[in-house]
Enzyme design. Structure first.
Site, short mmCIF file in Angstrom:
data_model
loop_
_atom_site.label_atom_id
_atom_site.label_comp_id
_atom_site.label_asym_id
_atom_site.label_seq_id
_atom_site.Cartn_x
_atom_site.Cartn_y
_atom_site.Cartn_z
N SER A 46 1.09 -0.93 -0.12
CA SER A 46 -0.12 -0.39 -0.19
C SER A 46 0.92 1.40 -0.39
O SER A 46 1.28 1.79 1.08
CB SER A 46 -0.66 0.18 1.00
OG SER A 46 0.17 0.29 2.68
N HIS A 158 -3.08 -5.99 2.96
CA HIS A 158 -1.96 -6.48 3.24
C HIS A 158 -2.67 -8.40 3.33
O HIS A 158 -2.19 -9.46 4.05
CB HIS A 158 -1.75 -6.48 4.28
CG HIS A 158 -0.64 -5.11 4.34
ND1 HIS A 158 -0.73 -4.71 5.24
CD2 HIS A 158 -0.03 -4.89 3.01
CE1 HIS A 158 0.56 -3.66 4.96
NE2 HIS A 158 0.51 -3.42 3.66
N GLN A 166 -6.44 -1.62 7.89
CA GLN A 166 -5.44 -2.19 6.86
C GLN A 166 -4.77 -2.79 8.10
O GLN A 166 -4.10 -4.67 8.31
CB GLN A 166 -4.87 -1.90 6.39
CG GLN A 166 -3.00 -2.43 6.00
CD GLN A 166 -2.34 -1.36 4.67
OE1 GLN A 166 -2.38 -1.10 3.93
NE2 GLN A 166 -1.22 -0.59 5.59
N GLU A 167 -4.67 -2.29 8.79
CA GLU A 167 -4.20 -3.18 10.52
C GLU A 167 -4.81 -3.00 12.17
O GLU A 167 -4.60 -2.04 11.55
CB GLU A 167 -2.60 -2.95 10.50
CG GLU A 167 -1.69 -2.63 9.04
CD GLU A 167 -0.40 -2.16 9.05
OE1 GLU A 167 0.00 -1.72 10.25
OE2 GLU A 167 0.21 -2.15 8.47
N GLU A 208 1.74 -8.92 6.99
CA GLU A 208 2.72 -8.97 8.14
C GLU A 208 2.15 -9.57 9.44
O GLU A 208 2.60 -9.83 10.13
CB GLU A 208 1.82 -7.78 8.37
CG GLU A 208 2.56 -6.79 7.61
CD GLU A 208 2.14 -4.74 7.69
OE1 GLU A 208 2.03 -4.55 8.86
OE2 GLU A 208 3.17 -4.04 6.84
N ASP A 245 -3.52 1.28 11.94
CA ASP A 245 -3.17 1.84 10.26
C ASP A 245 -4.39 1.80 8.67
O ASP A 245 -4.87 0.47 8.71
CB ASP A 245 -2.73 1.24 9.76
CG ASP A 245 -2.13 2.04 8.65
OD1 ASP A 245 -2.19 2.20 8.33
OD2 ASP A 245 -0.88 1.35 7.90
N GLU A 288 -3.33 6.18 11.94
CA GLU A 288 -2.68 5.87 10.93
C GLU A 288 -3.67 5.76 9.83
O GLU A 288 -4.46 5.17 9.61
CB GLU A 288 -1.31 4.92 10.89
CG GLU A 288 -0.83 4.93 9.60
CD GLU A 288 0.24 3.58 10.01
OE1 GLU A 288 0.77 3.52 10.71
OE2 GLU A 288 0.99 3.18 8.41
N ASP A 315 1.63 8.34 7.34
CA ASP A 315 2.36 7.58 6.73
C ASP A 315 2.02 7.83 5.13
O ASP A 315 3.08 8.30 4.93
CB ASP A 315 2.11 6.09 7.02
CG ASP A 315 2.62 4.87 6.18
OD1 ASP A 315 3.16 5.35 5.43
OD2 ASP A 315 2.24 3.92 5.90
N LYS A 340 9.57 5.03 7.09
CA LYS A 340 10.07 4.06 6.49
C LYS A 340 11.08 4.99 5.72
O LYS A 340 11.10 4.94 5.06
CB LYS A 340 9.12 3.81 6.08
CG LYS A 340 7.52 3.06 6.45
CD LYS A 340 6.29 3.07 5.50
CE LYS A 340 5.33 2.15 5.75
NZ LYS A 340 4.01 1.74 4.91
N HIS A 368 8.99 -1.02 9.71
CA HIS A 368 8.70 -2.39 8.21
C HIS A 368 7.94 -2.18 7.45
O HIS A 368 7.01 -1.03 7.72
CB HIS A 368 8.38 -3.42 8.83
CG HIS A 368 6.90 -3.63 9.09
ND1 HIS A 368 6.62 -5.26 9.49
CD2 HIS A 368 5.90 -3.17 9.27
CE1 HIS A 368 5.09 -5.00 9.06
NE2 HIS A 368 5.02 -3.25 9.42
N ARG A 369 7.80 -2.84 6.03
CA ARG A 369 6.71 -2.62 5.15
C ARG A 369 6.55 -3.94 4.88
O ARG A 369 6.97 -5.04 5.46
CB ARG A 369 7.84 -2.29 3.72
CG ARG A 369 8.91 -2.00 3.90
CD ARG A 369 8.23 -0.09 3.53
NE ARG A 369 6.63 0.61 2.73
CZ ARG A 369 6.40 1.71 2.36
NH1 ARG A 369 7.94 2.26 1.81
NH2 ARG A 369 5.43 1.27 1.45
N SER A 370 5.61 -4.07 4.29
CA SER A 370 4.45 -5.39 4.27
C SER A 370 5.52 -7.21 3.71
O SER A 370 5.29 -8.28 3.55
CB SER A 370 3.18 -5.06 3.51
OG SER A 370 3.54 -4.43 2.63
N LYS A 391 7.50 -0.42 14.55
CA LYS A 391 5.28 -0.77 14.25
C LYS A 391 6.54 -1.61 13.06
O LYS A 391 6.80 -1.69 11.90
CB LYS A 391 4.76 0.31 13.27
CG LYS A 391 3.54 -0.65 12.70
CD LYS A 391 2.38 0.22 11.57
CE LYS A 391 2.42 -0.08 10.78
NZ LYS A 391 1.58 -0.02 10.10
P1 PGA Z 1 3.23 -0.81 3.08
O1 PGA Z 1 2.68 -1.27 4.10
O2 PGA Z 1 4.44 -1.52 3.00
O3 PGA Z 1 2.68 -1.77 2.45
O4 PGA Z 1 3.06 0.29 2.33
C1 PGA Z 1 2.87 -0.81 5.63
C2 PGA Z 1 2.07 0.39 6.24
O5 PGA Z 1 1.23 1.21 5.32
O6 PGA Z 1 1.95 0.56 7.44
ZN ZN Z 2 0.99 3.11 6.93
#
Ligand code: PGA
Ligand code: ZN
Length: 414
Positions: A46, A158, A166-167, A208, A245, A288, A315, A340, A368-370, A391
């Site tokens: 994402s 994800h 998403q999270e 994740e 998130d 987020e 983010d 990130k 991190h990243r997904s 995270k």
């Molecule tokens: P991404 O997602 O690594 O797929 O961008 C992580 C997030 O959105 O925090």
């Molecule tokens: Zn995010």
């Protein structure tokens, strides 16, 4: 320069390896004054519209077009030769060189996946040269552990099913220390698994490492989790709260937010109202990417309404970029930034964003990243920058747990 006094770069190597989703990513190996380091670059799904460019080959005969041989070649042939003989510990000089060789404003010539691999590897090899832990090398005064935001329910982009959010993360702020926070997270994670099984819901995990069951509604996801926190013997709100998130850019179309699981279509005010209700009903302490990455006015409103009560994290909004953070600060769009390194492409620029965020009294969350790897760089970065949170996914999947395990070792050292 004297090779016994400084980590002088002798060799720059790179290769294509696989990330946690089985897609190629860049790994960089740097040899400096006889010491060697390896750094692997993560990759998002994402991704923010304004991130630095991740260079993919686009050759559909290999890895469905996702190969990174071009980026590897740029490390070897465009950046590499210019780095030989340089002091790897002069991070600013190294990163400025990478930025200048690339020449674009968003690393689009040679790729942020090429530059970040080099940038990280230079700091890692320098830490090794000076015989220091990476976090200590980056900041000798670092002495606080971050709170982990543990992503136990995966949805959005994800997971194939799951909530629109998403999270959904555990925020174990009542833990005695970092080690205890992981224990709490693990106990809840396994209670959640039992509960899902009992309700006939799937227990396979998303990108994740969080569960990704097909759910009736977004509330259903949150209630499942609260139930598991209680079953694990913790006090909701005192021991553990929740963080979300939403990654709202991923379901923003034609000026509306499309919440598929809830079956609702909302405008910006509708979304802010949705969050107001959520935080009234549930112990949510952080949201987020609650709105789209271009909805600046909406962000300012959301921060006005919710910012005094909870953490409002940008983010995709900020993409670890000083220009976007500076705008966000002026417009009072948020009170926290997700960091990130991959979004911007060098360590120096990442540290600059963090320093700007701190000056603006924003909390910083290292992420991190997904799509990630066994590389644990961000664990040390979180400690070195004294970020309040990290995270890095759930307590399953080794690429996630590797970062948490690294932090367990760091906590012992501290
Ligand atoms: P991404 O997602 O690594 O797929 O961008 C992580 C997030 O959105 O925090
Ligand atoms: Zn995010």
């Amino acid at each position: 320069m004297d090779k016994t006094l400084k980590p002088i770069i002798e060799k720059v190597h790179a290769r294509e390896i696989l990330d946690s989703r089985g897609f190629p990513t860049v790994e960089v190996e740097i040899t400096a004054s006889g010491h060697k380091s390896i750094s692997a670059v993560p990759s998002g799904a994402s991704t923010g519209e304004f991130e630095a460019l991740e260079l993919r080959d686009g050759d559909t005969k290999r890895f469905h077009g996702k190969g990174v041989l071009k980026a590897v070649d740029h490390v070897l042939n465009n950046f590499g030769p210019a780095l030989i003989g340089k002091d790897a510990s002069n991070q600013k000089e190294i990163d400025d060189l990478l930025i200048n060789i690339d020449g674009s404003s968003n690393k689009s010539t040679f790729g942020a996946n090429a530059s970040l691999g080099i940038s990280m590897a230079c700091s890692v090899v320098s830490a090794t040269f000076y015989n220091k832990s990476l976090y200590h090398y980056l900041n000798p005064n670092s002495n606080v552990m971050p709170v982990p935001m543990i992503n136990v329910l995966n949805g959005g982009m994800h997971a194939d099913q799951g909530s629109d959010l998403q999270e959904i993360m555990l925020f174990p702020h009542g833990a005695k220390n970092f080690k205890h926070s992981l224990q709490m997270g693990s106990e809840v994670f396994h209670c959640l698994k039992k509960e899902l099984k009992k309700q006939g819901l799937g227990t396979t995990v998303g990108d994740e490492g969080g569960f990704a069951p097909a759910l009736k509604s977004n509330d259903h996801a949150i209630e499942l989790l609260l139930n598991s926190i209680e079953k694990a013997g913790f006090n909701i709100g005192n021991d553990i709260s929740l963080a979300l998130d939403v990654a709202a850019s991923s379901f923003y179309k034609n000026h509306k937010y499309h919440l598929k699981v809830d079956g609702s279509v909302l405008d910006t005010d509708g979304m802010i109202g949705f969050y107001e209700d959520l935080i009234k009903k549930y112990p949510i302490v952080s949201i987020e990417d609650g709105l789209d990455e271009n909805d600046w006015e909406g962000w300012a409103n959301m921060n006005k309404v919710l910012g005094s009560k909870i953490q409002i994290v940008g983010d995709d909004l900020f993409v670890t970029n000083v220009k976007r953070l500076s705008k966000g600060r002026k417009e009072k769009a948020a009170n926290s930034i997700l960091v990130k390194p991959k979004q911007i492409g060098t360590l120096t620029e990442t540290l600059e964003v963090i320093s700007m965020a701190k000056k603006a009294n924003f909390s910083t969350i290292i992420s991190h990243r997904s799509g990630d790897t066994e590389d644990t760089f961000i664990a040390d970065l979180a400690v070195a920058t004294m970020s309040s949170q990290i995270k890095t996914g759930s307590l399953a999947r080794s690429e996630r747990v590797a970062k948490y395990n690294r932090l367990l070792r760091v906590e012992e050292e501290l």
